[in-house]
Design an enzyme around this catalytic site. Structure first.
Site, PDB file in Angstrom:
ATOM      1  CB  SER A  46     -43.080  48.634 -82.126  1.00  0.00           C
ATOM      2  OG  SER A  46     -41.890  48.831 -82.908  1.00  0.00           O
TER       3      SER A  46
ATOM      4  CG  ASN B 126     -33.532  41.626 -88.567  1.00  0.00           C
ATOM      5  OD1 ASN B 126     -34.397  42.512 -88.356  1.00  0.00           O
ATOM      6  ND2 ASN B 126     -33.188  40.807 -89.610  1.00  0.00           N
TER       7      ASN B 126
ATOM      8  CB  THR C 110     -50.990  21.301 -43.073  1.00  0.00           C
ATOM      9  OG1 THR C 110     -51.844  20.645 -42.066  1.00  0.00           O
ATOM     10  CG2 THR C 110     -49.398  21.200 -42.577  1.00  0.00           C
ATOM     11  CG  HIS C 111     -54.641  20.253 -45.082  1.00  0.00           C
ATOM     12  ND1 HIS C 111     -54.992  19.770 -46.486  1.00  0.00           N
ATOM     13  CD2 HIS C 111     -53.678  19.748 -44.495  1.00  0.00           C
ATOM     14  CE1 HIS C 111     -54.257  18.521 -46.363  1.00  0.00           C
ATOM     15  NE2 HIS C 111     -53.324  18.551 -45.426  1.00  0.00           N
TER      16      HIS C 111
ATOM     17  CB  SER D 247     -65.032  50.251 -46.421  1.00  0.00           C
ATOM     18  OG  SER D 247     -66.630  50.166 -47.046  1.00  0.00           O
TER      19      SER D 247
ATOM     20  CE  LYS E 136     -64.687  45.231 -45.026  1.00  0.00           C
ATOM     21  NZ  LYS E 136     -65.014  45.243 -46.394  1.00  0.00           N
TER      22      LYS E 136
ATOM     23  CG  ASN F 148     -61.135  46.940 -47.332  1.00  0.00           C
ATOM     24  OD1 ASN F 148     -61.879  46.117 -46.617  1.00  0.00           O
ATOM     25  ND2 ASN F 148     -62.024  47.787 -47.981  1.00  0.00           N
TER      26      ASN F 148
ATOM     27  CD  GLU G 179     -58.184  42.674 -50.496  1.00  0.00           C
ATOM     28  OE1 GLU G 179     -59.297  42.149 -50.841  1.00  0.00           O
ATOM     29  OE2 GLU G 179     -58.345  43.802 -50.165  1.00  0.00           O
TER      30      GLU G 179
ATOM     31  CE1 TYR H 217     -37.446  40.870 -85.309  1.00  0.00           C
ATOM     32  CE2 TYR H 217     -38.105  41.319 -87.394  1.00  0.00           C
ATOM     33  CZ  TYR H 217     -38.061  41.578 -86.088  1.00  0.00           C
ATOM     34  OH  TYR H 217     -39.022  42.260 -85.875  1.00  0.00           O
TER      35      TYR H 217
ATOM     36  CD  GLN I 286     -42.894  45.729 -83.672  1.00  0.00           C
ATOM     37  OE1 GLN I 286     -42.039  46.117 -84.565  1.00  0.00           O
ATOM     38  NE2 GLN I 286     -44.278  46.153 -84.005  1.00  0.00           N
TER      39      GLN I 286
HETATM   40  N1  ARG Z   1     -39.476  46.863 -84.178  1.00  0.00           N
HETATM   41  C1  ARG Z   1     -38.873  45.961 -84.590  1.00  0.00           C
HETATM   42  C2  ARG Z   1     -38.744  44.975 -83.335  1.00  0.00           C
HETATM   43  O1  ARG Z   1     -39.099  45.082 -82.314  1.00  0.00           O
HETATM   44  C3  ARG Z   1     -37.214  46.024 -84.828  1.00  0.00           C
HETATM   45  C4  ARG Z   1     -36.711  45.090 -85.705  1.00  0.00           C
HETATM   46  C5  ARG Z   1     -37.251  45.341 -87.158  1.00  0.00           C
HETATM   47  N2  ARG Z   1     -36.545  44.615 -88.194  1.00  0.00           N
HETATM   48  C6  ARG Z   1     -37.005  44.265 -89.237  1.00  0.00           C
HETATM   49  N3  ARG Z   1     -36.249  43.815 -90.186  1.00  0.00           N
HETATM   50  N4  ARG Z   1     -38.301  44.739 -89.660  1.00  0.00           N
HETATM   51  O2  ARG Z   1     -38.781  43.662 -83.501  1.00  0.00           O
END
Ligand code: ARG
Length: 436
Positions: free
Chosen positions: A4, A91, A136-137, A259, A265, A267, A272, A299, A304
């Site tokens: 991650s 965790n 309204t509408h 545009s 134009k 825009n 938007e 956990y 993640q």
């Molecule tokens: N990268 C993990 C997360 O974002 C961190 C926690 C991971 N803990 C574990 N026991 N694998 O949740």
């Protein structure tokens, strides 16, 4: 798949804050020595310097930011770096980092909401006496003052501010750290000390809940989804109002584009996009509910998957609030066009009906009579005041001539000038008071 780091490196400031507090606590509780603590803190400073200036040597096998920081710390200060993770698990660490991140972003969202609401109040102030049709509408209904219309958004934003204040102060109230992997730790840690340093009101009272909980992420995204839904309506109105058909507003050049092919134009691109941003964040909310629903305690790696939706929500909300403020500050409202649209006397139909009601006629009957008059006017292509009818006596015609339609809406929260001014004061006071 497992890694991650490419997204959670964004949590490094929170990871360092949590680690510093943890190291100080470990020493205070006698779990590590004061010298070891100082080495850890010195190392964390070195790590921070590298992360700040972009020289931190990330490695392909760093699974996440927490592992990367600890690995680098140990390279820099030696084996003592390995003591930082005493009485801690990834965790409770990741729950703490995400909680700190969410709290900080909720507070920044509050500041941006206040800036936008402040801009709306300022523009309302400049346009207390400009009538436009209320719809309204998307059909002309009854005239209102532009200030009244703009202030409607201020009240939405004030409610949004409350929701983010709830996230920052209540949803993120308790420190997860100290829960360990899920059951608590084998060391005499002082969780209250860590909570105090990191600005939590208390410590999570249940270690299982502490590492399983992502309510604060859900609450943040939900608050953002509602806020962005409000902004989408503002964006939508700016798009409609800036069309030649309406011509109520000219968008600032910085928030529009030409545009590529049609030179005439301009825009309203930013408006938007403002209109279009909410659904993706609503999608993030649905996605995270999907991740969390039916997850067994405690956990699970599934969790993640909380980060990318959270980060994208933060970024989307930030650009949307900034763009909305820029557009509101730079928009030029066309007083004449708005006033002309609001002077169509058909818009006073309700007032005529109400006149009959005050004279004792049942509302339904009055509604029917005025409906007939309006039909005649529209079919003949003439203003209502020129329709020949016994029902349009002197008093009724005076209502049409006098343009008194706005000032008669004098109930609390109505559009009469006096009430709008009152509302401006109330909005200013609410904005000046801290979010609860
Ligand atoms: N990268 C993990 C997360 O974002 C961190 C926690 C991971 N803990 C574990 N026991 N694998 O949740």
């Amino acid at each position: 798949m497992n890694t991650s780091l490419h997204f959670d490196r964004r949590l490094w400031p929170q990871d360092l804050a949590g680690s510093r507090a943890h190291a100080r606590m470990l020493a205070a509780a006698g779990i590590i020595g004061a010298g070891e603590r100082d080495e850890l803190l010195r190392g964390l400073d070195l790590v921070e310097a590298e992360l700040r200036d972009g020289t931190f040597p990330f490695r392909d096998d760093d699974e996440d930011i927490h592992m990367a920081v600890e690995r680098r710390l140990t390279e820099l200060v030696g084996p003592v770096g390995g003591k930082l993770h005493t009485a801690r698990s990834r965790n409770d660490q990741v729950a703490t980092d995400v909680a700190l991140f969410t709290r900080a972003e909720a507070r920044r969202a509050i500041e941006r909401i206040e800036a936008l609401a402040g801009a709306l109040v300022a523009r309302a102030e400049e346009h207390v006496d400009v009538p436009l049709p209320g719809y309204t509408h998307l059909q002309r209904a009854q005239p209102v003052y532009l200030a009244h219309h703009l202030l409607a958004y201020v009240w939405m934003l004030l409610r949004d501010r409350e929701r983010f204040a709830f996230v920052a102060e209540r949803s993120v109230a308790n420190l997860p750290l100290g829960a360990g992997a899920l059951a608590g730790t084998n060391f005499p840690t002082d969780r209250r000390m860590v909570a105090e340093e990191l600005g939590f009101a208390g410590v999570a009272p249940n270690s299982i809940d502490a590492v399983s909980n992502r309510d604060f992420v859900i609450d943040f995204i939900a608050a953002a989804a509602t806020c962005l839904t409000h902004l989408s309506r503002l964006g939508s109105e700016l798009v409609i109002w800036s069309s030649s058909e309406f011509g109520f507003v000219r968008m600032p050049d910085a928030w529009s584009s030409g545009s590529s092919i049609m030179p005439q134009k301009k825009n309203p691109d930013a408006a938007e996009l403002l209109r279009a941003k909410a659904p993706r964040v609503v999608g993030h909310l649905a996605g995270l509910y999907g991740v969390m629903h039916a997850l067994p305690l405690t956990y699970n790696k599934d969790m993640q998957e909380d980060k990318e939706p959270l980060f994208d929500t933060v970024d989307t909300l930030e650009v949307a609030l900034e763009a909305a403020r820029g557009m509101i500050e730079g928009a030029t409202f066309d007083r004449e066009r708005m006033a002309a649209a609001a002077s169509d006397d058909l818009i006073a139909a309700t007032d005529i009906a109400d006149l009959y009601v005050r004279r004792g006629m049942p509302f339904r009957q009055a509604h029917g009579i005025v409906g007939g008059l309006v039909r005649e006017a529209v079919e003949a292509g003439i203003p209502l005041r020129e329709v020949e009818s016994e029902h349009l006596d002197e008093e009724a015609r005076a209502l049409l001539e006098r343009s008194s339609w706005l000032e008669s809406k004098d109930t609390e929260g109505g559009t009469a000038s006096r009430r709008v001014r009152e509302q401006l004061e109330a909005a200013r006071a609410a904005l000046a008071a801290p979010a609860r």
